[in-house]
Write an enzyme that holds these catalytic residues in place. Structure first.
Site, PDB file in Angstrom:
ATOM      1  N   PRO A  79      14.163   7.529  27.197  1.00  0.00           N
ATOM      2  CA  PRO A  79      12.981   8.166  27.040  1.00  0.00           C
ATOM      3  C   PRO A  79      11.960   7.199  25.891  1.00  0.00           C
ATOM      4  O   PRO A  79      12.426   6.481  25.315  1.00  0.00           O
ATOM      5  CB  PRO A  79      13.379   9.293  25.989  1.00  0.00           C
ATOM      6  CG  PRO A  79      14.537   9.813  26.267  1.00  0.00           C
ATOM      7  CD  PRO A  79      15.484   8.580  26.666  1.00  0.00           C
ATOM      8  N   ASN A  80      10.905   7.210  26.482  1.00  0.00           N
ATOM      9  CA  ASN A  80       9.571   6.283  25.968  1.00  0.00           C
ATOM     10  C   ASN A  80       9.726   5.066  26.168  1.00  0.00           C
ATOM     11  O   ASN A  80       8.921   4.293  25.855  1.00  0.00           O
ATOM     12  CB  ASN A  80       9.575   6.833  24.495  1.00  0.00           C
ATOM     13  CG  ASN A  80       9.071   8.460  24.472  1.00  0.00           C
ATOM     14  OD1 ASN A  80       8.346   8.874  24.977  1.00  0.00           O
ATOM     15  ND2 ASN A  80      10.142   9.085  23.443  1.00  0.00           N
ATOM     16  N   ARG A 105       2.486   0.141  22.931  1.00  0.00           N
ATOM     17  CA  ARG A 105       2.239   0.831  21.387  1.00  0.00           C
ATOM     18  C   ARG A 105       3.219   0.336  20.653  1.00  0.00           C
ATOM     19  O   ARG A 105       4.282  -0.075  21.025  1.00  0.00           O
ATOM     20  CB  ARG A 105       2.338   2.567  21.776  1.00  0.00           C
ATOM     21  CG  ARG A 105       1.003   3.200  22.518  1.00  0.00           C
ATOM     22  CD  ARG A 105       1.089   4.338  22.177  1.00  0.00           C
ATOM     23  NE  ARG A 105       0.076   5.087  22.901  1.00  0.00           N
ATOM     24  CZ  ARG A 105       0.284   5.413  24.102  1.00  0.00           C
ATOM     25  NH1 ARG A 105       1.640   5.360  24.747  1.00  0.00           N
ATOM     26  NH2 ARG A 105      -0.721   5.973  25.125  1.00  0.00           N
ATOM     27  N   TYR A 134       8.388  -2.371  18.243  1.00  0.00           N
ATOM     28  CA  TYR A 134       9.177  -2.672  19.344  1.00  0.00           C
ATOM     29  C   TYR A 134       8.838  -4.099  20.018  1.00  0.00           C
ATOM     30  O   TYR A 134       9.475  -4.339  21.090  1.00  0.00           O
ATOM     31  CB  TYR A 134       9.165  -1.480  20.454  1.00  0.00           C
ATOM     32  CG  TYR A 134       9.667  -0.314  19.949  1.00  0.00           C
ATOM     33  CD1 TYR A 134      10.970  -0.218  19.685  1.00  0.00           C
ATOM     34  CD2 TYR A 134       8.748   0.695  19.529  1.00  0.00           C
ATOM     35  CE1 TYR A 134      11.648   1.102  19.228  1.00  0.00           C
ATOM     36  CE2 TYR A 134       9.321   2.173  19.028  1.00  0.00           C
ATOM     37  CZ  TYR A 134      10.596   2.048  18.695  1.00  0.00           C
ATOM     38  OH  TYR A 134      11.254   3.175  18.108  1.00  0.00           O
ATOM     39  N   ASN A 143      20.027   1.030  26.875  1.00  0.00           N
ATOM     40  CA  ASN A 143      19.146   1.450  25.580  1.00  0.00           C
ATOM     41  C   ASN A 143      18.755   2.898  25.990  1.00  0.00           C
ATOM     42  O   ASN A 143      17.787   3.317  26.573  1.00  0.00           O
ATOM     43  CB  ASN A 143      17.894   0.678  25.605  1.00  0.00           C
ATOM     44  CG  ASN A 143      17.210   0.996  24.261  1.00  0.00           C
ATOM     45  OD1 ASN A 143      17.509   2.034  23.535  1.00  0.00           O
ATOM     46  ND2 ASN A 143      16.323   0.277  23.700  1.00  0.00           N
ATOM     47  N   ALA A 197      16.052   7.617  22.019  1.00  0.00           N
ATOM     48  CA  ALA A 197      16.453   8.613  21.002  1.00  0.00           C
ATOM     49  C   ALA A 197      17.565   9.433  21.239  1.00  0.00           C
ATOM     50  O   ALA A 197      18.284   9.935  20.607  1.00  0.00           O
ATOM     51  CB  ALA A 197      15.265   9.372  20.608  1.00  0.00           C
ATOM     52  N   GLU A 228      25.537  -1.317  24.247  1.00  0.00           N
ATOM     53  CA  GLU A 228      24.438  -0.494  23.830  1.00  0.00           C
ATOM     54  C   GLU A 228      23.408  -1.252  23.020  1.00  0.00           C
ATOM     55  O   GLU A 228      23.834  -2.160  22.319  1.00  0.00           O
ATOM     56  CB  GLU A 228      25.045   0.448  22.834  1.00  0.00           C
ATOM     57  CG  GLU A 228      24.087   1.406  22.221  1.00  0.00           C
ATOM     58  CD  GLU A 228      24.670   2.094  21.197  1.00  0.00           C
ATOM     59  OE1 GLU A 228      25.589   2.821  21.129  1.00  0.00           O
ATOM     60  OE2 GLU A 228      23.654   2.470  19.844  1.00  0.00           O
ATOM     61  N   HIS A 275      19.569  -2.039  21.419  1.00  0.00           N
ATOM     62  CA  HIS A 275      18.216  -1.392  20.843  1.00  0.00           C
ATOM     63  C   HIS A 275      17.404  -2.724  20.467  1.00  0.00           C
ATOM     64  O   HIS A 275      18.085  -3.495  19.897  1.00  0.00           O
ATOM     65  CB  HIS A 275      18.653  -0.623  19.541  1.00  0.00           C
ATOM     66  CG  HIS A 275      19.428   0.664  19.907  1.00  0.00           C
ATOM     67  ND1 HIS A 275      19.000   1.631  20.279  1.00  0.00           N
ATOM     68  CD2 HIS A 275      20.779   0.899  19.587  1.00  0.00           C
ATOM     69  CE1 HIS A 275      20.040   2.484  20.594  1.00  0.00           C
ATOM     70  NE2 HIS A 275      21.012   2.037  20.000  1.00  0.00           N
ATOM     71  N   ARG A 312      15.875   1.522   9.633  1.00  0.00           N
ATOM     72  CA  ARG A 312      14.906   2.390   9.861  1.00  0.00           C
ATOM     73  C   ARG A 312      15.579   3.898   9.154  1.00  0.00           C
ATOM     74  O   ARG A 312      16.136   3.842   8.169  1.00  0.00           O
ATOM     75  CB  ARG A 312      14.761   2.373  11.306  1.00  0.00           C
ATOM     76  CG  ARG A 312      14.212   1.154  11.743  1.00  0.00           C
ATOM     77  CD  ARG A 312      13.748   1.336  13.236  1.00  0.00           C
ATOM     78  NE  ARG A 312      12.686   2.360  13.475  1.00  0.00           N
ATOM     79  CZ  ARG A 312      12.395   2.645  14.716  1.00  0.00           C
ATOM     80  NH1 ARG A 312      13.060   2.534  15.863  1.00  0.00           N
ATOM     81  NH2 ARG A 312      11.494   3.399  14.872  1.00  0.00           N
TER      82      ARG A 312
HETATM   83  O1  CA2 Z   1      15.078   0.136  19.032  1.00  0.00           O
HETATM   84  C1  CA2 Z   1      15.373   0.800  20.017  1.00  0.00           C
HETATM   85  O2  CA2 Z   1      15.444   0.205  21.361  1.00  0.00           O
HETATM   86  C2  CA2 Z   1      15.138   2.387  20.264  1.00  0.00           C
HETATM   87  O3  CA2 Z   1      16.133   2.733  21.088  1.00  0.00           O
HETATM   88  C3  CA2 Z   1      13.787   2.934  20.568  1.00  0.00           C
HETATM   89  C4  CA2 Z   1      14.029   4.364  20.528  1.00  0.00           C
HETATM   90  C5  CA2 Z   1      14.434   4.716  19.221  1.00  0.00           C
HETATM   91  O4  CA2 Z   1      14.328   6.293  19.455  1.00  0.00           O
HETATM   92  C6  CA2 Z   1      15.797   4.424  18.727  1.00  0.00           C
HETATM   93  O5  CA2 Z   1      16.033   4.957  17.476  1.00  0.00           O
HETATM   94  C7  CA2 Z   1      15.899   2.879  18.801  1.00  0.00           C
HETATM   95  C8  CA2 Z   1      12.306   4.899  20.805  1.00  0.00           C
HETATM   96  C9  CA2 Z   1      11.789   4.145  22.022  1.00  0.00           C
HETATM   97  C10 CA2 Z   1      10.382   4.326  22.245  1.00  0.00           C
HETATM   98  O6  CA2 Z   1       9.782   3.225  22.733  1.00  0.00           O
HETATM   99  C11 CA2 Z   1       8.603   3.349  22.359  1.00  0.00           C
HETATM  100  C12 CA2 Z   1       8.032   1.848  22.721  1.00  0.00           C
HETATM  101  C13 CA2 Z   1       6.536   1.540  22.699  1.00  0.00           C
HETATM  102  C14 CA2 Z   1       5.839   2.513  22.031  1.00  0.00           C
HETATM  103  C15 CA2 Z   1       6.570   3.970  21.623  1.00  0.00           C
HETATM  104  C16 CA2 Z   1       7.582   4.042  21.779  1.00  0.00           C
END
Ligand code: CA2
Length: 150
Positions: free
Chosen positions: A11-12, A19, A24, A76, A79, A100, A102, A109
């Site tokens: 997701p996301n 963003r 990221y 990846n 969340a 895995e 990230h 965090r």
């Molecule tokens: O650090 C990572 O790759 C995460 O897997 C990213 C997840 C987060 O919930 C994990 O704890 C760590 C969130 C992905 C959201 O990605 C976005 C990218 C750009 C803008 C907003 C969100």
């Protein structure tokens, strides 16, 4: 060495590059996939990609991987890493080795990001290296996994 690699994003992660670049990075998911495709092509390895914002769709993709002869996965789960027993069960059921990944260093965090429901099933975990983490995982799969893993 892996021959058929699946890269899964949860997701996301489709929002990458648009963003929160401070967390990221500036790289888009398309950039990452292009980079991995080039690396795999140079080694004549099959690589495929899948991103979904839906837990069940990711479970379906993991289940399908087994019948497609996927022999290594780079995941990846976003969340869902911290919440999904369904993804964990799917990964355990197919038994395909995976790394895995990230982008961010989840240990720097919020506390809840330190828990992963899949890390203990993984060959390894890469966190905090940004987009380079995917490349590290791929190189590991190409040079060592799955037969050389461990
Ligand atoms: O650090 C990572 O790759 C995460 O897997 C990213 C997840 C987060 O919930 C994990 O704890 C760590 C969130 C992905 C959201 O990605 C976005 C990218 C750009 C803008 C907003 C969100």
């Amino acid at each position: 060495m892996a021959n058929n690699i699946l890269v899964l994003n949860g997701p996301n992660l489709n929002l990458l590059g648009s963003r929160e670049p401070d967390i990221y990075g500036p790289t888009t998911l398309a950039d990452i996939e292009r980079d991995l495709t080039a690396e795999a092509a140079a080694r004549r390895i099959r690589i495929s990609f899948y991103q979904s914002n839906h837990e069940g769709a990711l479970v379906d993709r993991i289940q399908a991987a087994r019948g497609e002869g996927v022999d290594f996965m780079i995941i990846n789960a976003g969340a869902l890493t911290h919440t999904s027993i369904a993804l964990r069960d799917a990964l355990a059921a197919v038994g395909i080795p995976f790394i895995e990944v990230h982008l961010s260093n989840v240990y720097r965090r919020e506390e809840f990001r330190r828990r992963s429901f899949m890390a203990d099933l993984a060959v390894g975990v890469v966190a905090g290296l940004g987009a380079a983490g995917y490349r590290c995982a791929l190189r590991y799969a190409l040079d060592l996994g799955p037969s050389g893993a461990g």
